[in-house]
Design a protein around this motif. Structure first.
Motif, PDB file in Angstrom:
ATOM      1  N   LEU A 243      28.047  19.024  18.718  1.00  0.00           N
ATOM      2  CA  LEU A 243      27.742  20.348  18.147  1.00  0.00           C
ATOM      3  C   LEU A 243      27.302  21.317  19.239  1.00  0.00           C
ATOM      4  O   LEU A 243      27.684  22.485  19.261  1.00  0.00           O
ATOM      5  CB  LEU A 243      26.660  20.223  17.076  1.00  0.00           C
ATOM      6  CG  LEU A 243      27.070  19.477  15.803  1.00  0.00           C
ATOM      7  CD1 LEU A 243      25.898  19.343  14.854  1.00  0.00           C
ATOM      8  CD2 LEU A 243      28.233  20.193  15.123  1.00  0.00           C
ATOM      9  N   ASP A 244      26.479  20.792  20.138  1.00  0.00           N
ATOM     10  CA  ASP A 244      26.000  21.597  21.256  1.00  0.00           C
ATOM     11  C   ASP A 244      27.159  22.116  22.104  1.00  0.00           C
ATOM     12  O   ASP A 244      27.223  23.302  22.434  1.00  0.00           O
ATOM     13  CB  ASP A 244      25.139  20.675  22.128  1.00  0.00           C
ATOM     14  CG  ASP A 244      23.915  21.347  22.636  1.00  0.00           C
ATOM     15  OD1 ASP A 244      23.203  21.928  21.814  1.00  0.00           O
ATOM     16  OD2 ASP A 244      23.714  21.308  23.860  1.00  0.00           O
ATOM     17  N   ALA A 245      28.070  21.213  22.437  1.00  0.00           N
ATOM     18  CA  ALA A 245      29.203  21.601  23.296  1.00  0.00           C
ATOM     19  C   ALA A 245      30.115  22.580  22.570  1.00  0.00           C
ATOM     20  O   ALA A 245      30.596  23.550  23.165  1.00  0.00           O
ATOM     21  CB  ALA A 245      29.977  20.352  23.735  1.00  0.00           C
ATOM     22  N   ILE A 246      30.363  22.352  21.268  1.00  0.00           N
ATOM     23  CA  ILE A 246      31.211  23.284  20.512  1.00  0.00           C
ATOM     24  C   ILE A 246      30.564  24.670  20.511  1.00  0.00           C
ATOM     25  O   ILE A 246      31.216  25.689  20.762  1.00  0.00           O
ATOM     26  CB  ILE A 246      31.429  22.793  19.059  1.00  0.00           C
ATOM     27  CG1 ILE A 246      32.237  21.505  19.049  1.00  0.00           C
ATOM     28  CG2 ILE A 246      32.135  23.870  18.227  1.00  0.00           C
ATOM     29  CD1 ILE A 246      32.290  20.811  17.693  1.00  0.00           C
ATOM     30  N   ALA A 247      29.253  24.694  20.244  1.00  0.00           N
ATOM     31  CA  ALA A 247      28.549  25.980  20.196  1.00  0.00           C
ATOM     32  C   ALA A 247      28.618  26.677  21.550  1.00  0.00           C
ATOM     33  O   ALA A 247      28.935  27.873  21.637  1.00  0.00           O
ATOM     34  CB  ALA A 247      27.095  25.762  19.771  1.00  0.00           C
ATOM     35  N   ASP A 248      28.327  25.940  22.625  1.00  0.00           N
ATOM     36  CA  ASP A 248      28.359  26.538  23.968  1.00  0.00           C
ATOM     37  C   ASP A 248      29.736  27.106  24.283  1.00  0.00           C
ATOM     38  O   ASP A 248      29.867  28.247  24.744  1.00  0.00           O
ATOM     39  CB  ASP A 248      28.029  25.477  25.031  1.00  0.00           C
ATOM     40  CG  ASP A 248      26.549  25.137  25.092  1.00  0.00           C
ATOM     41  OD1 ASP A 248      25.744  25.851  24.465  1.00  0.00           O
ATOM     42  OD2 ASP A 248      26.203  24.140  25.766  1.00  0.00           O
ATOM     43  N   VAL A 249      30.757  26.300  24.042  1.00  0.00           N
ATOM     44  CA  VAL A 249      32.113  26.689  24.455  1.00  0.00           C
ATOM     45  C   VAL A 249      32.608  27.872  23.620  1.00  0.00           C
ATOM     46  O   VAL A 249      33.076  28.881  24.154  1.00  0.00           O
ATOM     47  CB  VAL A 249      33.071  25.477  24.343  1.00  0.00           C
ATOM     48  CG1 VAL A 249      34.523  25.918  24.438  1.00  0.00           C
ATOM     49  CG2 VAL A 249      32.753  24.458  25.428  1.00  0.00           C
TER      50      VAL A 249
ATOM     51  N   ALA B  70      33.259  23.257  32.825  1.00  0.00           N
ATOM     52  CA  ALA B  70      34.514  23.411  32.067  1.00  0.00           C
ATOM     53  C   ALA B  70      34.696  24.876  31.688  1.00  0.00           C
ATOM     54  O   ALA B  70      35.810  25.411  31.748  1.00  0.00           O
ATOM     55  CB  ALA B  70      34.485  22.529  30.824  1.00  0.00           C
ATOM     56  N   LEU B  71      33.603  25.540  31.333  1.00  0.00           N
ATOM     57  CA  LEU B  71      33.697  26.950  30.949  1.00  0.00           C
ATOM     58  C   LEU B  71      34.069  27.831  32.136  1.00  0.00           C
ATOM     59  O   LEU B  71      35.038  28.594  32.069  1.00  0.00           O
ATOM     60  CB  LEU B  71      32.374  27.412  30.329  1.00  0.00           C
ATOM     61  CG  LEU B  71      32.235  27.108  28.843  1.00  0.00           C
ATOM     62  CD1 LEU B  71      30.785  27.255  28.387  1.00  0.00           C
ATOM     63  CD2 LEU B  71      33.143  28.025  28.019  1.00  0.00           C
ATOM     64  N   VAL B  72      33.307  27.735  33.221  1.00  0.00           N
ATOM     65  CA  VAL B  72      33.602  28.672  34.325  1.00  0.00           C
ATOM     66  C   VAL B  72      34.963  28.380  34.948  1.00  0.00           C
ATOM     67  O   VAL B  72      35.682  29.307  35.333  1.00  0.00           O
ATOM     68  CB  VAL B  72      32.517  28.705  35.429  1.00  0.00           C
ATOM     69  CG1 VAL B  72      31.248  29.309  34.931  1.00  0.00           C
ATOM     70  CG2 VAL B  72      32.278  27.368  36.048  1.00  0.00           C
ATOM     71  N   THR B  73      35.347  27.109  35.016  1.00  0.00           N
ATOM     72  CA  THR B  73      36.621  26.815  35.689  1.00  0.00           C
ATOM     73  C   THR B  73      37.822  27.081  34.791  1.00  0.00           C
ATOM     74  O   THR B  73      38.950  27.028  35.252  1.00  0.00           O
ATOM     75  CB  THR B  73      36.671  25.350  36.197  1.00  0.00           C
ATOM     76  OG1 THR B  73      36.515  24.452  35.084  1.00  0.00           O
ATOM     77  CG2 THR B  73      35.596  25.100  37.229  1.00  0.00           C
ATOM     78  N   SER B  74      37.592  27.335  33.517  1.00  0.00           N
ATOM     79  CA  SER B  74      38.741  27.762  32.700  1.00  0.00           C
ATOM     80  C   SER B  74      38.719  29.272  32.468  1.00  0.00           C
ATOM     81  O   SER B  74      39.768  29.897  32.360  1.00  0.00           O
ATOM     82  CB  SER B  74      38.799  27.009  31.369  1.00  0.00           C
ATOM     83  OG  SER B  74      37.641  27.228  30.631  1.00  0.00           O
ATOM     84  N   LEU B  75      37.526  29.866  32.425  1.00  0.00           N
ATOM     85  CA  LEU B  75      37.463  31.325  32.247  1.00  0.00           C
ATOM     86  C   LEU B  75      37.856  32.051  33.536  1.00  0.00           C
ATOM     87  O   LEU B  75      38.506  33.091  33.500  1.00  0.00           O
ATOM     88  CB  LEU B  75      36.047  31.750  31.844  1.00  0.00           C
ATOM     89  CG  LEU B  75      35.595  31.352  30.435  1.00  0.00           C
ATOM     90  CD1 LEU B  75      34.094  31.570  30.261  1.00  0.00           C
ATOM     91  CD2 LEU B  75      36.362  32.148  29.381  1.00  0.00           C
TER      92      LEU B  75
ATOM     93  N   ALA C 102      39.822  26.547  23.352  1.00  0.00           N
ATOM     94  CA  ALA C 102      40.653  25.334  23.389  1.00  0.00           C
ATOM     95  C   ALA C 102      40.908  24.920  24.836  1.00  0.00           C
ATOM     96  O   ALA C 102      40.863  23.727  25.173  1.00  0.00           O
ATOM     97  CB  ALA C 102      41.966  25.578  22.658  1.00  0.00           C
ATOM     98  N   ALA C 103      41.140  25.909  25.713  1.00  0.00           N
ATOM     99  CA  ALA C 103      41.412  25.580  27.123  1.00  0.00           C
ATOM    100  C   ALA C 103      40.180  24.965  27.786  1.00  0.00           C
ATOM    101  O   ALA C 103      40.279  23.987  28.535  1.00  0.00           O
ATOM    102  CB  ALA C 103      41.848  26.835  27.874  1.00  0.00           C
ATOM    103  N   ALA C 104      38.997  25.519  27.504  1.00  0.00           N
ATOM    104  CA  ALA C 104      37.768  24.987  28.113  1.00  0.00           C
ATOM    105  C   ALA C 104      37.494  23.572  27.611  1.00  0.00           C
ATOM    106  O   ALA C 104      37.165  22.675  28.398  1.00  0.00           O
ATOM    107  CB  ALA C 104      36.586  25.909  27.805  1.00  0.00           C
ATOM    108  N   PHE C 105      37.653  23.367  26.305  1.00  0.00           N
ATOM    109  CA  PHE C 105      37.408  22.031  25.760  1.00  0.00           C
ATOM    110  C   PHE C 105      38.438  21.028  26.268  1.00  0.00           C
ATOM    111  O   PHE C 105      38.129  19.861  26.520  1.00  0.00           O
ATOM    112  CB  PHE C 105      37.411  22.062  24.227  1.00  0.00           C
ATOM    113  CG  PHE C 105      36.107  21.617  23.657  1.00  0.00           C
ATOM    114  CD1 PHE C 105      35.659  20.316  23.852  1.00  0.00           C
ATOM    115  CD2 PHE C 105      35.306  22.495  22.947  1.00  0.00           C
ATOM    116  CE1 PHE C 105      34.443  19.902  23.345  1.00  0.00           C
ATOM    117  CE2 PHE C 105      34.082  22.094  22.440  1.00  0.00           C
ATOM    118  CZ  PHE C 105      33.652  20.788  22.634  1.00  0.00           C
TER     119      PHE C 105
END
Ligand SMILES: O=C([S-])c1cc(C(=O)S)c[n+]([C@@H]2O[C@H](COP(=O)(O)O)[C@@H](O)[C@H]2O)c1
Ligand code: NI
Length: 430
Positions: free
Chosen positions: A137-143, A208-213, A108-111
């Motif tokens: 769908l791609d973004a949901i799967a990735d995140v 979005a992923l790396v900057t939230s993880l 949720a944080a990354a999205f």
């Protein structure tokens, strides 16, 4: 079990993650790196299926990129005509899915970061951001898969190398976009980046992923490397391997840990803008959503104070603190989401302590300790509350208990008000 025993027991079970995005980063590259590091593709698939059942299939293959072996994960979309989805709709899917709580919170944080950046770029609210067809769908799967993979590796704190963004232009949904793509540039604020090559090297989803993880940009941290993974991107260019590398393992004790915290210390914040409005006629049930929306739209802080205003009316002052470049959009958001007819803008200067985050092993995980320091002395010490909440959820323990253990861990590591900074390693550095 004493605190010392708890800490010792957890030293080996909580891992730091270092992400090497020096050749760029995208969602599929992170998935490849996680699978390469030993996370089962079935773990990732199960997490994705819980959010969008039967919609995508993940596939892993061994490939080479500029002569280096890496794992490539592809996301095959299985549905013929996938719907456009807003961030609001995607958040409902994530909220309703059977996911481990830390995975749900991380996804949720990354999205939210992705939607916030797209919203700022396109001048709309994050809730209105549309993720198009296959892209949704791609973004949901990735995140979701990336967050599930990081959780499966036992990671509780992460850092990221400087990120290569790329250069040139790309063909996107709405025509030609400059690289870094607008949302990618937006997501880069506060992170160490460089062009690093031609083409789109970092995508909005990857950023979005790396900057939230991760909690910040940093060189390789002091850690014992237990697992490594190399994830491939789609293109194979000869001049540089198009890969993301990850390394995970327990942080090690020693002065280097504190040195790292210094190197990714938060930046001193200077000028800011304070937006304010006195409002007496907004349905009070709306306020929490207004404040949440302003935070999601980039406010540094948003809060209310109860007042007695003109004509003796009980009312609220809405305060929104913003970086100068975000003030105009936040002013528009205040106008759109409240009943005010105007607002005050005041230029303010923030006098802030230098900040640093030091990960410490605490009660079965890692909690970052936020340290406020000045002139070589510690002034403020506070466990990062989000880490405490996530760890409490993971362990099924009361938040107050985990908070107490985290607060006690800091002095044991030589981090307490009045102590020198950088800290002299104490008994309990992670
Ligand atoms: O479709 C839209 S609105 C779009 C916007 C932007 C902005 O930066 S704004 C970028 N893109 C490009 O789409 C692809 C896919 O990105 P993922 O993050 O889903 O991998 C990528 O090239 C983006 O730069 C699309
Ligand atoms: Ni866009």
């Amino acid at each position: 079990m004493s605190l010392r025993e708890v800490v010792n027991a957890t030293m080996t079970s909580s891992r730091m993650l270092w992400i090497d995005a020096s050749a760029g980063v995208a969602g599929d590259m992170l998935l490849g790196a996680l699978v390469d590091a030993g996370v089962g593709l079935d773990v990732l698939q199960a997490a994705v299926d819980s959010v969008i059942p039967g919609s995508v299939r993940l596939r892993a293959a061994q490939v080479t990129r500029a002569g280096l072996r890496a794992t490539k994960v592809d996301v095959d979309v299985l549905v013929a005509d996938p719907p456009h989805r807003t961030w609001t709709a995607i958040r409902a899917l994530i909220d309703g899915a059977r996911l481990d709580e830390p995975v749900r919170a991380a996804a949720a944080a990354a999205f939210a970061r992705l939607a916030g950046a797209e919203g700022r770029v396109h001048g709309i609210s994050p809730e209105q951001v549309h993720f198009h067809e296959v892209g949704a769908l791609d973004a949901i799967a990735d995140v979701v898969a990336a967050c599930a993979g990081v959780h499966a590796l036992g990671v509780s704190a992460a850092l990221c190398s400087p990120i290569a963004l790329g250069s040139g232009t790309i063909e996107a949904h709405h025509g030609v976009l400059p690289v870094p793509a607008p949302a990618a540039l937006e997501l880069s604020r506060g992170w160490d980046v460089a062009a690093g090559g031609s083409g789109e090297l970092a995508t909005p989803t990857g950023l979005a992923l790396v900057t939230s993880l991760a909690s910040g940009s940093a060189p390789f941290p002091a850690m014992r490397v237990e697992v490594t993974g190399i994830g491939a991107g789609t293109r194979d260019a000869p001049e540089r391997a198009n890969v993301v590398r990850i390394a995970a393992g327990p942080p090690c004790a020693g002065p280097q840990v504190h040195g790292v915290a210094q190197e990714y210390a938060g930046r001193r914040i200077g000028d800011a803008v304070l937006l304010e409005a006195n409002i007496d006629d907004l349905d009070p049930r709306v306020w929490p959503e207004v404040l949440a929306h302003l935070m999601a739209s980039g406010a540094s802080d948003a809060w209310l104070t109860p007042i007695l205003m003109k004509k003796g009316r009980p009312a609220h002052t809405l305060h929104v603190l913003a970086e100068p470049e975000a003030a105009a959009a936040l002013g528009d958001a205040v106008m759109a989401h409240t009943s005010t007819l105007g607002l005050r803008r005041t230029a303010v200067t923030k006098d802030v302590l230098e900040r640093a985050w030091t990960p410490l092993a605490v009660a079965g995980g890692t909690v970052r300790i936020k340290v406020g320091h000045r002139d070589g002395r510690v002034l403020q010490v506070m466990p990062e509350f989000a880490d405490v909440v996530a760890l409490a959820a993971e362990r099924g323990e009361p938040v107050a208990d985990v908070l107490l253990v985290a607060q006690a861990a800091a002095p044991a590591a030589g981090i307490e008000p009045g102590a020198p900074w950088p800290a002299t390693p104490g008994e309990n550095p992670a």
